[in-house]
Design a protein around this motif. Structure first.
Motif: not given
Length: 381
Positions: A289-303
Motif C-alpha cells: 500500500l505504501e508503494a501504491f501511495c508513492v507510485f500512484g497507480s496499480l500498474r506502475r506499483t506492480a511494475a
C-alpha cells in the motif's frame, strides 16, 4: 572606461561579496554574468539581477582563477573584456578578505557549534565562519547526516557539491555547503546516490539519513541547521521512503515533526496499521500500500515491485479491510497516505532517538505512551 574602473574599484573597497559583484556585472552589462572557482563553485546572475542555476562556463572562457564570463551573443567587445577583468579583480579581493584560520583554542567542531548556535552573538558567529574558511557574505545551506554509514554519506555529498566544513555535533554530523542548486534538485541527486550505495530492503534501511536545511543568508546558519535536523524525521526507515529530505519540500508536513513520537505512535489508525504490519502477511500488504501511495497507480506499483497488478490489488484490499478504507475514494486515499506518513515519521524518529523502548515499538509496531520530544538533543542551540 575610467568610470567603469572606478565603479568596480568602489565595489572592491566596499567589502562586496562574490554574489554582489557578479550581480552588479550582469546588471551593468545587461546580459547574464558568471564565475567559476577551481573548487567547482559557480555563481551566475541574469540581466535582471536574478540568481541563475550553476552551469558550465561557455566555450573559450579563460581558465584564470576564478574564470569569469559574460553570456552575450556575438563577439565580445573591449568594454566586455574590461568588465570581465574588473570582476575577476573584485572576486580576488573578496577572497583575500577571508582570513586563514588562526589559533583560537577552538577546533573545527567547536567553531562549527558557534556558527550553528543562535545563542552566540552575530559577530562571534561571523568570526567563527571566517576562521573556518566560510564566506559570511554568501548564502549557506546546512545538512544533518546520521545513522550507520554517515561518514560515507558525507563523502557522497562532497562528491556532488563542494563541502566547506563538516563535523560531528552531538549525535549528528553537520555539513556546511555554499552552492547555488535548487534544494529539491539537490535532494533528488543525493537521494539517488545514497540509495544506490545503501540499498533498502523490505525490512527497511538502517541509514544513512540526510536532512537538508534551506539555503539562507550565512548568519542564519542556525535556522538552516534546525531545519535540517527536523527534515531528518522524514528521511524514512521504510522500504519506499526517501533517505534524503529537503526541508523546503515539506511545507505543512513539517508540523508532523513537531509532535512527540509517543503521540504519533499512539493514534488509533497508526496503532491498528502497526498491529497489522506486525504479522508477516500484514507487513507485505502495508509495504505494498505504501508503494501504491508513492507510485500512484496499480500498474506502475506492480511494475516497480515486479508483481502482477492483481496481486497488488489483493494486498491493498487486505489493508482496506483492516482499516475500513477504500483507496478508490479520494478522502480514504488521502487518509491512507497521511497515516502512512505519520507512521513513517514516528518510526524514523524512534530510530533516530535510539531509545530502547521506542526502538522496540518500531520493530513490533506496538503502542508507546512516552511523551519524548521528536528529536534528541544535539548540544547546539
Amino acid at each position: 572606461m575610467l568610470r567603469l574602473i572606478d565603479y568596480f574599484d568602489g565595489l572592491a573597497e566596499s567589502d562586496a561579496n562574490a554574489d554582489t559583484v557578479i550581480r552588479a556585472a550582469a546588471l551593468l552589462a545587461e546580459c547574464p554574468a558568471g564565475a567559476r572557482w577551481p573548487s567547482g563553485t559557480v555563481i551566475r546572475y541574469d540581466a535582471a539581477g536574478r540568481l541563475l542555476p550553476a552551469a558550465a562556463a561557455p566555450p573559450g572562457v579563460s581558465g584564470a582563477e576564478p574564470a569569469v564570463w559574460l553570456e552575450r551573443a556575438g563577439d565580445v567587445d573591449s568594454l566586455d573584456s574590461l568588465v570581465v577583468a574588473r570582476v575577476r579583480h573584485c572576486l580576488r579581493v573578496a577572497a583575500a578578505r577571508v582570513p586563514v584560520a588562526a589559533p583560537t583554542g577552538l577546533d573545527d567542531p567547536a567553531l562549527l557549534e558557534v556558527v550553528l548556535s543562535e545563542k552566540q552573538r552575530r559577530a562571534d558567529r561571523v568570526r567563527a565562519m571566517r576562521l573556518l574558511g566560510v564566506d559570511p557574505g554568501r548564502p549557506i545551506r546546512v545538512l544533518a547526516v546520521t545513522g550507520p554509514g554517515a561518514v560515507d554519506a558525507v563523502r557522497i555529498v562532497a562528491g556532488r557539491v563542494p563541502v566547506i566544513r563538516s563535523a560531528v555535533v552531538g549525535a549528528v554530523t553537520a555539513v556546511l555547503i555554499q552552492e547555488h542548486l535548487d534544494g529539491r534538485e539537490l535532494s533528488d541527486v543525493l537521494n539517488s546516490a545514497v540509495v544506490h550505495d545503501f540499498p533498502a530492503c523490505r525490512r527497511g534501511a538502517s541509514g544513512p539519513w540526510v536532512g537538508m536545511g534551506e539555503r539562507l543568508a550565512a548568519p542564519a546558519a542556525a535556522t538552516s541547521w534546525e531545519q535540517a535536523r527536523r527534515a531528518l524525521h522524514f528521511a524514512s526507515s521504510t522500504w519506499h521512503g526517501r533517505r534524503v529530505i529537503a526541508y523546503e519540500r515539506l511545507g505543512s508536513l513539517a508540523l508532523l515533526g513537531e509532535l512527540p513520537v509517543g503521540r504519533l505512535l499512539g493514534t488509533s489508525d497508526v496503532v491498528r496499521i502497526n498491529e497489522f504490519a506486525g504479522t508477516e502477511s500484514g507487513a507485505v500488504a502495508v509495504d505494498t500500500l505504501e508503494a501504491f501511495c508513492v507510485f500512484g497507480s496499480l500498474r506502475r506499483t506492480a511494475a516497480e515491485l515486479h508483481l502482477h497488478h492483481s496481486t497488488v490489488a489483493a494486498r491493498i484490499a487486505q489493508v482496506e479491510a483492516v482499516m475500513g478504507w477504500d483507496v478508490d475514494q479520494a478522502l480514504d486515499r488521502f487518509t491512507a497516505t497521511l497515516v502512512l506518513m505519520v507512521r513513517r515519521v514516528a518510526l524514523s524518529s524512534a530510530e533516530l532517538a535510539c531509545t530502547p523502548d521506542l526502538a522496540d515499538a518500531r520493530r513490533q509496531g506496538s503502542d508507546t505512551r512516552r511523551e519524548d520530544g521528536p528529536f534528541p538533543a544535539t548540544g547546539v542551540g
